[in-house]
Motif scaffolding. Structure first.
Motif, PDB file in Angstrom:
ATOM      1  N   GLN A 170       0.820  -1.211   0.000  1.00 45.72           N
ATOM      2  CA  GLN A 170       0.000   0.000   0.000  1.00 45.72           C
ATOM      3  C   GLN A 170       0.856   1.263   0.000  1.00 45.72           C
ATOM      4  O   GLN A 170       0.364   2.355  -0.249  1.00 45.72           O
ATOM      5  N   GLU A 171       2.147   1.110   0.267  1.00 42.85           N
ATOM      6  CA  GLU A 171       3.045   2.269   0.295  1.00 42.85           C
ATOM      7  C   GLU A 171       3.505   2.663  -1.107  1.00 42.85           C
ATOM      8  O   GLU A 171       4.029   3.744  -1.300  1.00 42.85           O
ATOM      9  N   LEU A 172       3.323   1.781  -2.051  1.00 39.35           N
ATOM     10  CA  LEU A 172       3.838   2.050  -3.399  1.00 39.35           C
ATOM     11  C   LEU A 172       3.020   3.150  -4.071  1.00 39.35           C
ATOM     12  O   LEU A 172       1.791   3.162  -4.004  1.00 39.35           O
ATOM     13  N   ASP A 173       3.712   4.027  -4.722  1.00 46.45           N
ATOM     14  CA  ASP A 173       3.036   5.087  -5.474  1.00 46.45           C
ATOM     15  C   ASP A 173       2.779   4.568  -6.896  1.00 46.45           C
ATOM     16  O   ASP A 173       3.703   4.369  -7.668  1.00 46.45           O
ATOM     17  N   ASP A 174       1.515   4.365  -7.208  1.00 44.75           N
ATOM     18  CA  ASP A 174       1.203   3.761  -8.514  1.00 44.75           C
ATOM     19  C   ASP A 174       0.632   4.794  -9.497  1.00 44.75           C
ATOM     20  O   ASP A 174      -0.043   4.420 -10.458  1.00 44.75           O
ATOM     21  N   THR A 175       0.917   6.051  -9.283  1.00 43.27           N
ATOM     22  CA  THR A 175       0.341   7.054 -10.184  1.00 43.27           C
ATOM     23  C   THR A 175       0.856   6.906 -11.613  1.00 43.27           C
ATOM     24  O   THR A 175       0.197   7.304 -12.566  1.00 43.27           O
ATOM     25  N   ALA A 176       2.036   6.312 -11.753  1.00 46.68           N
ATOM     26  CA  ALA A 176       2.571   6.130 -13.109  1.00 46.68           C
ATOM     27  C   ALA A 176       1.978   4.919 -13.805  1.00 46.68           C
ATOM     28  O   ALA A 176       2.236   4.694 -14.988  1.00 46.68           O
ATOM     29  N   TRP A 177       1.244   4.129 -13.103  1.00 38.56           N
ATOM     30  CA  TRP A 177       0.624   2.954 -13.719  1.00 38.56           C
ATOM     31  C   TRP A 177      -0.499   3.405 -14.656  1.00 38.56           C
ATOM     32  O   TRP A 177      -1.098   4.477 -14.477  1.00 38.56           O
ATOM     33  N   LEU A 178      -0.814   2.555 -15.601  1.00 39.83           N
ATOM     34  CA  LEU A 178      -1.893   2.885 -16.538  1.00 39.83           C
ATOM     35  C   LEU A 178      -3.257   2.644 -15.904  1.00 39.83           C
ATOM     36  O   LEU A 178      -3.379   1.856 -14.960  1.00 39.83           O
ATOM     37  N   ASP A 179      -4.252   3.315 -16.428  1.00 36.16           N
ATOM     38  CA  ASP A 179      -5.620   3.015 -16.026  1.00 36.16           C
ATOM     39  C   ASP A 179      -6.074   1.743 -16.730  1.00 36.16           C
ATOM     40  O   ASP A 179      -5.778   1.536 -17.912  1.00 36.16           O
ATOM     41  N   ALA A 180      -6.791   0.939 -16.021  1.00 33.19           N
ATOM     42  CA  ALA A 180      -7.261  -0.321 -16.614  1.00 33.19           C
ATOM     43  C   ALA A 180      -8.312  -0.041 -17.678  1.00 33.19           C
ATOM     44  O   ALA A 180      -9.023   0.966 -17.615  1.00 33.19           O
ATOM     45  N   ARG A 181      -8.385  -0.943 -18.639  1.00 31.41           N
ATOM     46  CA  ARG A 181      -9.423  -0.794 -19.654  1.00 31.41           C
ATOM     47  C   ARG A 181     -10.620  -1.656 -19.254  1.00 31.41           C
ATOM     48  O   ARG A 181     -10.479  -2.863 -19.048  1.00 31.41           O
ATOM     49  N   ALA A 182     -11.766  -0.988 -19.138  1.00 31.25           N
ATOM     50  CA  ALA A 182     -12.984  -1.705 -18.755  1.00 31.25           C
ATOM     51  C   ALA A 182     -13.684  -2.210 -20.004  1.00 31.25           C
ATOM     52  O   ALA A 182     -13.792  -1.497 -20.997  1.00 31.25           O
ATOM     53  N   LEU A 183     -14.133  -3.436 -19.941  1.00 33.13           N
ATOM     54  CA  LEU A 183     -14.805  -4.025 -21.093  1.00 33.13           C
ATOM     55  C   LEU A 183     -16.310  -3.842 -20.969  1.00 33.13           C
ATOM     56  O   LEU A 183     -16.833  -3.738 -19.844  1.00 33.13           O
ATOM     57  N   PRO A 184     -16.983  -3.817 -22.086  1.00 35.92           N
ATOM     58  CA  PRO A 184     -18.443  -3.692 -22.010  1.00 35.92           C
ATOM     59  C   PRO A 184     -19.034  -4.857 -21.211  1.00 35.92           C
ATOM     60  O   PRO A 184     -18.515  -5.970 -21.239  1.00 35.92           O
ATOM     61  N   ALA A 185     -20.081  -4.547 -20.512  1.00 32.41           N
ATOM     62  CA  ALA A 185     -20.709  -5.577 -19.672  1.00 32.41           C
ATOM     63  C   ALA A 185     -21.169  -6.749 -20.525  1.00 32.41           C
ATOM     64  O   ALA A 185     -21.566  -6.585 -21.670  1.00 32.41           O
ATOM     65  N   GLY A 186     -21.082  -7.921 -19.961  1.00 31.14           N
ATOM     66  CA  GLY A 186     -21.611  -9.103 -20.637  1.00 31.14           C
ATOM     67  C   GLY A 186     -20.585  -9.878 -21.413  1.00 31.14           C
ATOM     68  O   GLY A 186     -20.878 -10.953 -21.906  1.00 31.14           O
ATOM     69  N   THR A 187     -19.368  -9.345 -21.531  1.00 28.41           N
ATOM     70  CA  THR A 187     -18.367 -10.092 -22.276  1.00 28.41           C
ATOM     71  C   THR A 187     -17.634 -11.053 -21.352  1.00 28.41           C
ATOM     72  O   THR A 187     -17.434 -10.788 -20.189  1.00 28.41           O
ATOM     73  N   GLY A 188     -17.252 -12.157 -21.947  1.00 27.20           N
ATOM     74  CA  GLY A 188     -16.371 -13.069 -21.243  1.00 27.20           C
ATOM     75  C   GLY A 188     -16.972 -13.809 -20.079  1.00 27.20           C
ATOM     76  O   GLY A 188     -16.263 -14.194 -19.170  1.00 27.20           O
ATOM     77  N   PHE A 189     -18.238 -14.066 -20.088  1.00 30.90           N
ATOM     78  CA  PHE A 189     -18.837 -14.749 -18.960  1.00 30.90           C
ATOM     79  C   PHE A 189     -19.047 -16.235 -19.208  1.00 30.90           C
ATOM     80  O   PHE A 189     -19.673 -16.898 -18.426  1.00 30.90           O
ATOM     81  N   THR A 190     -18.518 -16.719 -20.330  1.00 31.45           N
ATOM     82  CA  THR A 190     -18.882 -18.074 -20.724  1.00 31.45           C
ATOM     83  C   THR A 190     -18.463 -19.126 -19.723  1.00 31.45           C
ATOM     84  O   THR A 190     -19.198 -20.057 -19.467  1.00 31.45           O
ATOM     85  N   SER A 191     -17.253 -19.027 -19.196  1.00 28.84           N
ATOM     86  CA  SER A 191     -16.803 -20.093 -18.295  1.00 28.84           C
ATOM     87  C   SER A 191     -16.608 -19.594 -16.874  1.00 28.84           C
ATOM     88  O   SER A 191     -15.787 -20.128 -16.137  1.00 28.84           O
ATOM     89  N   VAL A 192     -17.329 -18.570 -16.495  1.00 22.44           N
ATOM     90  CA  VAL A 192     -17.233 -18.090 -15.110  1.00 22.44           C
ATOM     91  C   VAL A 192     -17.788 -19.182 -14.194  1.00 22.44           C
ATOM     92  O   VAL A 192     -18.917 -19.625 -14.356  1.00 22.44           O
ATOM     93  N   GLN A 193     -16.954 -19.607 -13.264  1.00 17.92           N
ATOM     94  CA  GLN A 193     -17.334 -20.731 -12.409  1.00 17.92           C
ATOM     95  C   GLN A 193     -18.276 -20.298 -11.291  1.00 17.92           C
ATOM     96  O   GLN A 193     -18.260 -19.158 -10.847  1.00 17.92           O
ATOM     97  N   ARG A 194     -19.091 -21.248 -10.881  1.00 26.05           N
ATOM     98  CA  ARG A 194     -19.934 -20.995  -9.716  1.00 26.05           C
ATOM     99  C   ARG A 194     -19.216 -21.505  -8.476  1.00 26.05           C
ATOM    100  O   ARG A 194     -18.287 -22.295  -8.565  1.00 26.05           O
ATOM    101  N   LEU A 195     -19.707 -21.048  -7.352  1.00 26.97           N
ATOM    102  CA  LEU A 195     -19.089 -21.449  -6.091  1.00 26.97           C
ATOM    103  C   LEU A 195     -19.869 -22.600  -5.468  1.00 26.97           C
ATOM    104  O   LEU A 195     -21.090 -22.659  -5.585  1.00 26.97           O
ATOM    105  N   PRO A 196     -19.178 -23.489  -4.786  1.00 30.23           N
ATOM    106  CA  PRO A 196     -19.893 -24.584  -4.131  1.00 30.23           C
ATOM    107  C   PRO A 196     -20.440 -24.187  -2.759  1.00 30.23           C
ATOM    108  O   PRO A 196     -20.885 -25.044  -2.008  1.00 30.23           O
TER     109      PRO A 196
END
Lengths: 1147, 425
Positions: A180-206
């Motif tokens: 938490q001490e690291l200064d990450d201001t130089a890191w890139l902003d993450a790219r958010a994907l449109p909702a609904g993508t990539g859910f095909t193999s999302v596992q359920r919890l037991p």
């Protein structure tokens, strides 16, 4: 009637098949009925991620490091994080590892309780998702929440406000990337994907995520009279329609949980929270508490002597937490799952405190690890853990008795428990309190005391323990539970089987006067009518193993009733049965291939051609997607030797090294590179050709061994299996060897078809065997396999033993093998010049089963027979072995698979996944031939009945079952990773969509681009760097764990060890690396990321961790930059390496 | 070629006959894969009655029974009686089944000894992994994933302990059964029914009492939870009587001790175990060890159990001391443990290391030399490395070099300690 059946019908072939089919149908139905009504699987829970979005790196980096800062104003009461990641993840909260998992090619999920690691002020959630474990960029999906005292829950989700980097951009010798001490201001902003993508193999919890996310509304209670042993009783009333009740328990001592008189859980030791890792609290004395990282790392004056290292706390932990509890494991009487995990703190004797020898400070505290296992979680040493148990298997609608028996160690027994049950429309929660719970304590006289009202000691979250870590317990196997399950399943199977058989007999009896058929004819036809239900059950079951479906999705009331209905409806078809007028067909003539010299039907050849072209396209697509691998690089070097000297030969350091293994592999590579140039594509074209030809040959062999159906099915299956596809994109030997291996097996089969043995085919088989042997020496085991096959094929016959040509071929092949072994012995560099035993020592068969260090009986079973989609083939082949053993082709193929696995397991002195690759075509052929052989047997059993409307005709169910086989074995259609022996570690090249080889191409090119000419490059795979580097060669190899062969090269000045691939100096320990640092300003180190900790010594790992920085990451590969200290030297190290400039020129 | 001269059929017949005869001596010994020691000698281990640990010879053993049955199969082949071959094969298969069941359920003392050795081996590997240069050449084993709580788990563990002879017998039994079945004419239903019934009978014979013991255990826990201590104690005792494995379990004694504590009976052995285990939980190792040592000295039914537990605790204590750098204390604890159990391989291994790091090289070398006869190559290799380290420190470089060489020869699979020492890294 039964006597008549037993004495006549069941003794005929038709009767046997009817019996087996009806029994199989009953078993399938019993499985569904049992799983639906008797012993349901745990419910699967879908995580609700709300507004969270999948996020990834904007610059398409291979790996991703995500960070999110949270600023919390007050102490945290409750906090949790739900998350999903692509294939693999490491999650840290405030530099404490809270979760990690890996299931390649799957979007894995989890929920973790993080309230104990969040604190007031700045907090950091950090997630590392390595590349190569998923077909696509690394992504995460996060939804979390924290609640401060007196406040309402604050949610945070993954979105573009998260920071992301392709490398762990921490500070060298300072803050780590997850701090938490690291200064990450130089890191890139993450790219958010449109909702609904990539859910095909999302596992359920037991488990129910609420068990982690909700605060338990319960109170600490105890008996009113102080007692160390107390039973806590509760009467749980469950309304109809309730599902999956969970019991959460925290106690101040060991406890047993009884539900309706049955023990459902036991914890023989106090379940307390312990931090695993350097921050583990160690109680030296009652008043002295230190952590491992702050404890003196004691060393001795001899710590630098051979065989000793600092017993530092910061060693990499490559093993599971259960390994920590080794001291407990010495007592088998205490070996329950729970006792293996606990690491209780220790107390040293107050008198005679042993002195700590020459105290030195620890190198650097590495990241502590908070592993969410029941007995090893939390940071407050001694705090009880709130463990959740699934008690649904023991409860029922109505009144249920819950008893928790607590046996406190030194205090009054206390309990905090909560029960959650999803009722119709609402969730019931029952926490411990003074109203509904009761206590029973011991009477010293031994008489049973009446239940009493408990005493409320405190509320949840209050002193002495505060908020408790919430964890879900693994299912426990307790004494009696297996007996209980056995009884349940035995009863279910017996009842269902009885019903199904009774139904069959009744239906046949009823229809007998209506149809004019005999009772036995109807019984046979009825057995066949089970096949639609069997096919449906098989497909449903296969889908349950697909990671895109919940594991229990098909065990529902509707589906089970549907299967029963299908069975019942199919009985109606008996009404349409009429006696047939045709006689029994001749088994030998139906669908058999034409004579040996007759051409195959043109349409079969066209169809096989289409499959082969499809296979070629599949293999050619992404031919160069993966980088050149370690072995490919080696083959490339030898092939260049062919172009230069006419023979596969390389110059490594001072040695001139002719190829002594895989000799034939490098010739096609040389030819291809001569035509297409020195490119990746050129070196993979031979594998592509051989891989494609193998598909065609599989189809042809299937046709010759059975018929066109088996041929086409086998070719289609083989064309789509992951291992054949991926090996066809790899320039190493397996594709070529598989082709020659298959050729050998097929030609040998053809030779055996006639009496006497066909000489021409035998000669060709011998040639193919020699070619396979020169491609890879392990193919020599084909010889004994063929011997076993001929023994079984000609069981009870001895005429083949007097065939002189057979012995002549055998002697010639054996002589060639012996000559090659001698040649290898002469031209391999002598052992005294090298160190370490490795793969290159694999020469002759040895009695591996006598070597306790090496022998691993299940290795090839897992690799070949129990590997994802291949399991379906294994089942089909096994069915053939059981029910069609008198078919020559089935016997030949299945016995060959078994013999090959046996010989590799027991006589090949090294285990590797690729060694069993030549069993894949055998397994495919065995499965296809067995399948259609069985189909024919069932079909002929149907004879005697001619159903009038043509529905359920004797042929129409076959395509349905063929589809089951084709779909089940096809990884593009079904991702049946759950079928695998270990879905988290698939066998090499057994799964599409993940990377098995390090992406050396990207890392090497990065280094080539950034390294200055005077900056040394260190890589463990120098031959690959040489391939991509052109004129620039790596300067050093590295093997600080001494795990690969190194040779002592006296031709260098000064003499030193060189690597076996390129012959460049090899760094063998930390001192040599430090010495290199003393002479260079910067050092570039290329190493494998996934196994880097295993490939380097602990000292080197630790040193790099603190002194170097990862500057580039590709799939399974990293580039580390180590800043040197020119001018400083290290005492006691080996002489400075001199770069080779004379003998070791590029080929 | 021989076949060309004397007739292929005759060759096959006599080759099979010869192979069977050659297998006979191979199945006499080695029915148990003892992880470290070789406690069972002679004709492998006893048939149907408890086996003593140590050297003994008995004709009524699995090895001898297998030899007789193989001879019967060979005889069947000689007279071309496939019926005899079939029944010999079936009997061999039953013998294998009985062997696993005997170890798992009938011979708990021996079983516990084997489990203990396997656990020691795991601990040695763990100790090496954490405190020494890594030696990844440990035996491939699934032992760490083998709990012993239920009957099926015990059966799996029992099978894990089977030695090479067991597999040889299985390898002979299966072909005999298949060949016998295929060539026997006419086939009778009894060829399936009788072996199946016999197999069920064998299984029943061996698991009858353990199964009843398991039921008694469940009843005991139930009675205990419902506040009926007298019934619980009775059921616990019954579980121990029915299945001697339960009598060797510390946790059951602990449960009875807890009941004794509740009823004020503080002079029983079980109470003492309970008190000692409480001390362990309270981190009072010295008190717990003293309690167990007192129990061991008093004799009685739990004496050997108490001694083993005391040694375990001392080992445990030593490991923890070593982990925080208190090497002197660790050596002291391990020396005490070795005094009590001179055959404890784990203690010996740790002690050689502890003596080495505190500079008692001669002691380290002496102990290492005494434990070089283990059956596990990785253990012996590590011991040789320890010996080499001590000898090097003592200036005996030639001897040290030989030890390192032996270490690498015995365990060449990523034995970094051995190879690193050998090449001077």
């Amino acid at each position: 009637m039964l006597r008549r059946l037993n004495s006549y019908y069941f003794r005929t072939r038709r009767g046997h098949i009817s019996l087996v089919l009806t029994a199989l149908g009953a078993l399938a139905l019993a499985l569904f009925i049992g799983r639906t009504f008797v012993s349901p699987m745990p419910r699967q829970y879908k995580l609700d991620f709300g507004n969270a979005q999948w996020i990834e790196t904007p610059n398409s980096a291979a790996s991703a490091y995500f960070r999110k800062d949270l600023f919390i104003s007050s102490p945290v009461e409750q906090a949790w994080i739900q998350f999903a990641a692509t294939g693999n993840y490491d999650m840290f909260v405030n530099d404490v590892r809270v979760a990690q998992n890996s299931i390649p090619s799957v979007r894995i999920t989890n929920v973790v309780d993080v309230k104990l690691v969040l604190s007031q002020g700045r907090n950091t959630i950090a997630v590392y998702v390595p590349g190569g474990k998923f077909d696509g960029p690394p992504q995460i999906l996060v939804r979390g929440s924290y609640t401060v005292a007196g406040g309402s829950p604050v949610e945070f989700v993954s979105d573009s406000s998260w920071k992301v980097s392709g490398t762990p951009d921490g500070i060298v010798n300072g803050y780590s990337w997850s701090s938490q001490e690291l200064d990450d201001t130089a890191w890139l902003d993450a790219r958010a994907l449109p909702a609904g993508t990539g859910f095909t193999s999302v596992q359920r919890l037991p488990f129910d995520p609420e068990l982690i996310e909700a605060l338990p509304s319960a109170q600490w209670i105890s008996a009113r009279m102080p007692s160390r042993q107390t039973s806590f009783l509760y009467q749980l009333n469950l309304p109809d329609g309730s599902s999956q009740p969970w019991l959460q328990v925290a106690a101040n001592g060991p406890y047993d949980v009884m539900v309706n008189g049955t023990r459902v859980a036991t914890q023989p030791n106090p379940v307390t929270a312990v931090l695993i890792g350097p921050q583990t609290p160690i109680f030296l004395e009652p008043s002295t508490v230190v952590t491992k990282s702050s404890a003196p790392a004691a060393t001795t004056p001899n710590s630098t002597e051979p065989g000793s290292i600092q017993p530092s706390a910061n060693q990499p932990r490559t093993t599971r937490p259960r390994d920590e509890g080794y001291a407990r494991r010495t007592d088998p009487s205490m070996q329950s799952p729970s006792t293996q995990l606990s690491v209780p703190p220790i107390s040293l004797p107050t008198a005679g405190m042993p002195g700590l020898l020459s105290v030195s400070p620890p190198l650097q505290p590495s990241t502590p690890q908070l592993i969410p296992y029941p007995n090893s979680v939390g940071v407050q040493g001694g705090a009880p853990v709130l463990l959740a148990y699934d008690i649904s298997g023991w409860t029922h609608a109505g009144a249920n008795s819950i008893v928790v028996r607590v046996n406190a160690v030194s205090d009054t027994a206390m309990l905090l428990a909560a029960i959650r049950a999803d009722g119709p429309g609402e969730t019931q929660v029952h926490g411990t309190d003074a109203q509904d719970w009761r206590t029973v304590i011991f009477d010293p006289t031994g008489t049973q005391q009446p239940p009493a009202i408990p005493l409320v000691v405190g509320s949840y979250g209050g002193p002495p323990w505060g908020p408790l870590p919430q964890v879900v317990a693994d299912p426990q196997i307790l004494p009696g539970s297996i007996t209980r399950a056995t009884h349940q399943w035995a009863a279910t199977i017996i009842v269902v089987m009885f019903c199904v058989f009774a139904l069959s007999i009744s239906a046949s009896l009823i229809c007998q006067p209506l149809t004019g058929c005999t009772f036995e004819q109807l019984l046979s036809y009825d057995a066949i009518l089970h096949l639609p239900m069997l096919a449906a059950a098989a497909i449903l079951q296969l889908l349950a193993f697909d990671v895109r479906f919940p594991v229990n999705w098909c065990y529902s009331f509707e589906i089970t009733i549907g299967l029963i209905a299908l069975l019942l409806v199919s009985k109606l078809m008996l009404l349409f049965a009429r006696p047939a007028t045709t006689g029994e067909p001749d088994l030998a003539l139906v669908n058999r291939p034409a004579g040996m010299l007759d051409p195959a039907p043109y349409w079969f050849l066209i169809a096989l051609g289409v499959v082969t072209v499809g296979a070629l396209i599949l293999r050619a697509h992404n031919l160069t997607a993966f980088s050149i691998g370690n072995d490919e690089g080696n083959m490339v070097r030898y092939s260049r030797g062919i172009l230069r000297y006419g023979f596969p030969i390389v110059n490594n350091g001072s040695f001139t090294k002719p190829m002594t293994t895989y000799e034939l592999t490098s010739f096609p590579l040389a030819l291809s590179s001569l035509i297409f140039g020195h490119t990746e594509t050129a070196y993979r074209i031979p594998a592509l050709i051989f891989g494609t030809l193998t598909v065609w040959l599989v189809g042809w062999a299937g046709y010759r061994m059975k018929d066109w159906r088996a041929g086409l099915a086998a070719a289609t299956i083989y064309a789509c299996l992951p291992a054949p596809i991926l090996w066809s994109r790899d320039g190493f030997y397996p594709s070529q060897e598989a082709f020659f291996g298959l050729l050998t097996f097929w030609l040998f089969f053809e030779a055996l078809r006639t009496r006497p043995i066909n000489r021409r085919y035998m000669t060709l088989a011998s040639i193919a065997a020699v070619l396979a042997y020169f491609t890879w020496e392990g193919s020599g085991f084909i010889l004994p396999t063929l011997f076993v096959a001929v023994m079984v094929d000609r069981w009870g016959e001895t005429d083949w033993m007097t065939d002189w040509h057979l012995w002549r071929c055998f002697l010639i092949v054996a002589a060639i093998i012996l000559i090659q072994l001698c040649y290898r012995s002469f031209f391999t560099l002598p052992d005294f010049l090298g160190i370490v035993y490795d793969l290159s020592e694999v020469t002759t068969p040895t009695t591996v089963f006598l070597e306790r260090l090496v022998f691993e009986p299940g290795f090839y079973l897992r690799q070949l027979l129990l590997s994802e989609n291949q399991i379906v083939l294994t089942f089909a082949a096994a069915a053939g072995l059981l029910f069609a053993i008198n078919s020559r082709a089935v016997r030949y193929l299945t016995v060959s698979v078994i013999a090959l696995v046996f010989f590799y397991t027991c006589f090949l002195p090294h285990y590797s996944g690729r060694y069993s690759f030549n069993g894949v075509f055998l397994l495919t052929l065995a499965a296809s031939v067995s399948f259609f052989e069985l189909a024919d047997r069932i079909r002929f059993a149907d004879f005697g009945i001619l159903p009038r409307p043509g529905i359920f005709n004797r042929l129409q169910w076959v395509p349905a079952l063929v589809l089951v086989l084709l779909i089940g074995a096809n990884p593009f259609l079904l991702k049946t990773y759950r079928l695998s022996a270990d879905s988290t570690y698939p066998p090499y090249y057994a799964r599409l969509g993940m990377t098995f080889k390090p992406d050396s191409r990207s890392s090497d090119r990065y280094v080539l681009l950034h390294a200055a000419p005077n900056e040394p490059i260190v890589t463990r795979t120098p031959q690959i760097f040489e391939f991509y580097g052109g004129k620039r060669r790596p300067d050093y190899s590295a093997d600080t764990l001494l795990t690969a062969k190194m040779f002592y090269d006296g031709g260098y000045s000064p003499p030193h060890f060189i690597d076996k691939f390129l012959g460049i100096p090899s760094i063998a320990n930390l001192a040599q690396l430090q010495d290199l640092m003393a002479h260079c300003s910067r050092i570039w180190i290329i190493r494998a990321s996934s196994g880097s900790k295993l490939l380097d010594s602990p000292q080197v790992n630790e040193f790099l961790q603190h002194r170097a920085k990862v500057v580039f990451q590709s799939d399974l590969q990293e580039v580390w930059l180590l800043n040197g200290l020119p001018g400083q030297t290290v005492d006691g190290c080996l002489p400075v390496f001199t770069r080779s400039t004379t003998r070791n020129e590029p080929d | 070629m021989v076949a060309l001269c004397v007739g292929a059929e005759g060759v096959v017949k006599w080759v099979v006959f010869a192979v069977l005869l050659l297998c006979m001596p191979a199945v006499l010994f080695g029915w148990l894969g003892c992880p470290l020691s070789s406690p069972v000698h002679g004709f492998s281990y006893h048939l149907l009655w408890a086996t003593r640990i140590g050297k003994h010879r008995s004709i009524a053993s699995y090895g001898m029974a297998a030899v007789v049955l193989i001879a019967l199969a060979a005889y069947g082949r000689a007279i071309d009686s496939f019926r005899v071959i079939f029944w010999a094969g079936a009997a061999l298969a039953l013998l294998d089944l009985a062997a696993v069941l005997q170890i798992s359920f009938f011979d708990p003392v021996l079983f516990r000894h084997l489990c203990q050795e396997e656990a020691w081996l795991e601990s040695v590997a763990s100790f090496s992994r954490h405190n020494l240069l890594p030696n990844y050449g440990t035996t491939p084993t699934d032992w760490r994933f083998m709990p012993l709580d239920t009957l099926s788990q015990r059966a799996s563990a029992g099978w894990f302990m089977m030695g090479v002879s067991w597999y040889v017998v299985l390898g002979i039994a299966i072909p005999c059964i298949i060949a016998g079945w295929m060539f026997t004419r006419p086939r009778k239903a009894r060829m399936i029914v009788i072996p199946a019934l016999l197999a069920l009978a064998v299984v029943y014979l061996f698991i009858r009492r353990p199964l009843a013991g398991e039921e008694a255990l469940i009843a005991a826990v139930r009675a205990d939870s419902h506040g009926n201590p007298a019934q619980a104690v009775e059921d616990y005792r019954r579980a121990m009587q029915l299945d001697q494995w339960n009598a060797l379990r510390i946790d059951l004694r602990q449960r009875i001790g807890a009941i004794d504590a509740g009823m004020g009976r503080t002079s029983t052995d079980d109470y003492r175990i309970y008190a000692a285990e409480n001390d362990v939980d309270l981190m009072q190792y010295d008190r717990a060890i003293a309690e167990y040592q007192t129990l061991a000295a008093m004799g009685g039914p739990v004496a050997s159990l108490a001694r083993d537990r005391a040694v375990d605790l001392l080992n445990n204590f030593g490991l923890r001391l070593y982990g925080v750098g208190a090497f002197g204390g660790a050596a002291n604890a391990w020396q005490r443990a070795l005094n009590q159990d001179p055959n404890n391989w784990l203690t010996a291994f740790c002690l050689t290391r502890a003596y080495y790091v505190i500079g008692h090289y001669d002691e380290s070398a002496r102990i290492a030399r005494n434990f070089l006869h283990a059956s596990d190559p990785s253990y012996v290799a590590d011991m040789h490395s320890d010996l080499g380290d001590s000898l090097t420190q003592m200036g005996e470089f030639n001897e040290g070099h030989i030890s390192y060489y032996q270490s690498y020869i015995l365990d060449y699979v990523y034995n970094r300690r051995g190879i690193g020492s050998l090449v001077g890294q």
